[in-house]
Design an enzyme around this catalytic site. Structure first.
Site, PDB file in Angstrom:
ATOM      1  N   ARG A 298      -5.097  -8.127 -20.338  1.00 35.06           N
ATOM      2  CA  ARG A 298      -6.016  -7.468 -21.274  1.00 35.06           C
ATOM      3  C   ARG A 298      -5.291  -6.766 -22.404  1.00 35.06           C
ATOM      4  NH1 ARG A 298     -11.019  -6.370 -20.080  1.00 35.06           N
ATOM      5  NH2 ARG A 298     -11.076  -4.453 -21.266  1.00 35.06           N
TER       6      ARG A 298
ATOM      7  N   PRO B  35       0.825  -1.221   0.000  1.00 34.88           N
ATOM      8  CA  PRO B  35       0.000   0.000   0.000  1.00 34.88           C
ATOM      9  C   PRO B  35       0.854   1.265   0.000  1.00 34.88           C
ATOM     10  CG  PRO B  35      -0.130  -1.113   2.136  1.00 34.88           C
ATOM     11  CD  PRO B  35       0.641  -2.006   1.221  1.00 34.88           C
TER      12      PRO B  35
ATOM     13  N   GLU C  33       2.017  -8.086   8.844  1.00 39.62           N
ATOM     14  CA  GLU C  33       2.338  -6.655   8.949  1.00 39.62           C
ATOM     15  C   GLU C  33       3.050  -6.148   7.702  1.00 39.62           C
ATOM     16  OE1 GLU C  33       1.326  -4.582  11.339  1.00 39.62           O
ATOM     17  OE2 GLU C  33       0.280  -6.348  12.105  1.00 39.62           O
TER      18      GLU C  33
ATOM     19  N   ASP D 118     -11.612   1.368 -23.566  1.00 43.65           N
ATOM     20  CA  ASP D 118     -11.737   1.286 -22.112  1.00 43.65           C
ATOM     21  C   ASP D 118     -11.435   2.632 -21.449  1.00 43.65           C
ATOM     22  OD1 ASP D 118     -12.451  -1.346 -21.752  1.00 43.65           O
ATOM     23  OD2 ASP D 118     -10.413  -2.072 -21.401  1.00 43.65           O
TER      24      ASP D 118
HETATM   25  N1  SAH Z   1       1.429  -2.829   7.467  1.00 44.09           N
HETATM   26  C1  SAH Z   1       1.472  -2.678   6.049  1.00 44.09           C
HETATM   27  C2  SAH Z   1       0.292  -3.372   5.361  1.00 44.09           C
HETATM   28  C3  SAH Z   1       0.400  -4.859   5.401  1.00 44.09           C
HETATM   29  S1  SAH Z   1      -0.912  -5.625   4.521  1.00 44.09           S
HETATM   30  C4  SAH Z   1       1.415  -1.207   5.727  1.00 44.09           C
HETATM   31  O1  SAH Z   1       0.691  -0.480   6.405  1.00 44.09           O
HETATM   32  O2  SAH Z   1       2.040  -0.783   4.741  1.00 44.09           O
HETATM   33  C5  SAH Z   1      -0.153  -7.126   4.020  1.00 44.09           C
HETATM   34  C6  SAH Z   1       0.287  -7.185   2.571  1.00 44.09           C
HETATM   35  O3  SAH Z   1      -0.826  -7.009   1.723  1.00 44.09           O
HETATM   36  C7  SAH Z   1       1.292  -6.141   2.132  1.00 44.09           C
HETATM   37  O4  SAH Z   1       2.599  -6.534   2.438  1.00 44.09           O
HETATM   38  C8  SAH Z   1       1.056  -6.080   0.638  1.00 44.09           C
HETATM   39  O5  SAH Z   1       1.772  -7.080  -0.062  1.00 44.09           O
HETATM   40  C9  SAH Z   1      -0.419  -6.387   0.520  1.00 44.09           C
HETATM   41  N2  SAH Z   1      -1.237  -5.168   0.335  1.00 44.09           N
HETATM   42  C10 SAH Z   1      -2.120  -4.655   1.216  1.00 44.09           C
HETATM   43  N3  SAH Z   1      -2.717  -3.567   0.733  1.00 44.09           N
HETATM   44  C11 SAH Z   1      -2.214  -3.377  -0.509  1.00 44.09           C
HETATM   45  C12 SAH Z   1      -2.424  -2.388  -1.533  1.00 44.09           C
HETATM   46  N4  SAH Z   1      -3.272  -1.379  -1.374  1.00 44.09           N
HETATM   47  N5  SAH Z   1      -1.738  -2.515  -2.676  1.00 44.09           N
HETATM   48  C13 SAH Z   1      -0.853  -3.522  -2.859  1.00 44.09           C
HETATM   49  N6  SAH Z   1      -0.593  -4.473  -1.936  1.00 44.09           N
HETATM   50  C14 SAH Z   1      -1.257  -4.395  -0.768  1.00 44.09           C
END
Ligand code: SAH
Length: 232
Positions: free
Chosen positions: A138, A73, A100, A153
């Site tokens: 796609r 994220p 995490e 698209d």
């Molecule tokens: N504690 C981390 C989130 C961990 S979520 C933080 O706040 O940054 C666990 C995993 O889910 C992440 O390591 C990632 O690979 C995936 N993930 C969660 N949300 C995501 C998003 N919006 N985009 C891409 N990968 C995501």
């Protein structure tokens, strides 16, 4: 990976997806992939070594990938522009986190880019990875039956798509716009262009900012001018 557009791409041999289990890249009997965070705090962190071993294995099996993406994220926002760039790559590795997240050294030492599918957190990188795979699939020629449908698209030209209608013609109060039933292809084309531009102006003025006016055809330029000056 078996269904829909992605499934078709895999079956036709233009897309090859291999899923690796991080646990296969461990040495202990419990096949441990996570550990408690240094410094304390909640949850578990995915260890760097299984990722390192997995990537070495992939490199020895299939060569050096053009991109090693860490799904996170905290990454750059995944977008159609990224999709277009990546669809030219032959070999992409997607690293999925859990818990995490992953040891920071996976990001600094292994990943060549970090991508987020949006400003929200899901529990693992697997669904984000599927989003990336589908969006790229796609773009591979021949994967979506009608290439014109990909070109039209939303976002492909920084424009939203025009509205679509299908049978039946009457659905209580909501009818189908007359023009679509008229058989007048010129009028239909202009109506669709107007709708696409109108929606983009109304809903996503930020996209219109990014729009290269030279990517519009003459008809679209006229329509955009009319819409901007309030002519419907
Ligand atoms: N504690 C981390 C989130 C961990 S979520 C933080 O706040 O940054 C666990 C995993 O889910 C992440 O390591 C990632 O690979 C995936 N993930 C969660 N949300 C995501 C998003 N919006 N985009 C891409 N990968 C995501």
């Amino acid at each position: 990976m078996d269904v829909g557009v992605v499934g078709r791409a895999v079956r036709s041999g233009v897309l090859d997806i291999t899923v690796y289990d991080l646990r296969s890249f461990t040495n202990d009997v419990h096949r441990t992939v996570d550990d408690a965070p240094y410094g304390g705090g909640p949850g578990m962190v995915l260890k760097a070594e299984p990722f390192m071993k997995a990537l070495s294995h992939i490199k020895s099996e299939r060569g050096v990938p053009e991109s090693v993406v860490l799904l996170s994220p905290q990454g750059r926002q995944f977008s159609q522009a990224v999709v277009e760039r990546m669809s030219g790559f032959k070999h992409i590795v997607l690293l999925c986190g859990r818990y995490e997240g992953v040891d920071e050294r996976v990001r600094t030492n292994l990943a060549t880019e970090e991508l987020s599918i949006g400003d929200y957190v899901v529990s693992g990188g697997e669904l984000p990875a599927c989003v990336v795979v589908d969006a790229i699939a796609r773009q591979i020629p021949g994967v979506v039956g009608d290439a014109d449908s990909v070109v039209g698209d939303s976002f492909v030209r920084h424009l939203l798509d025009y509205p679509h209608y299908t049978r039946p013609e009457s659905l209580g109060v909501h009818g189908v716009p007359e023009v679509l039933l008229s058989g007048d292809h010129g009028e239909i084309r202009r109506w669709r262009k107007r709708q696409a531009l109108k929606r983009t102006l109304e809903r996503r003025p930020d996209l219109v900012e990014k729009l290269d006016v030279n990517s519009l055809d003459e008809e679209e330029k006229v329509i955009l001018k009319e819409l901007r000056s309030g002519i419907r």
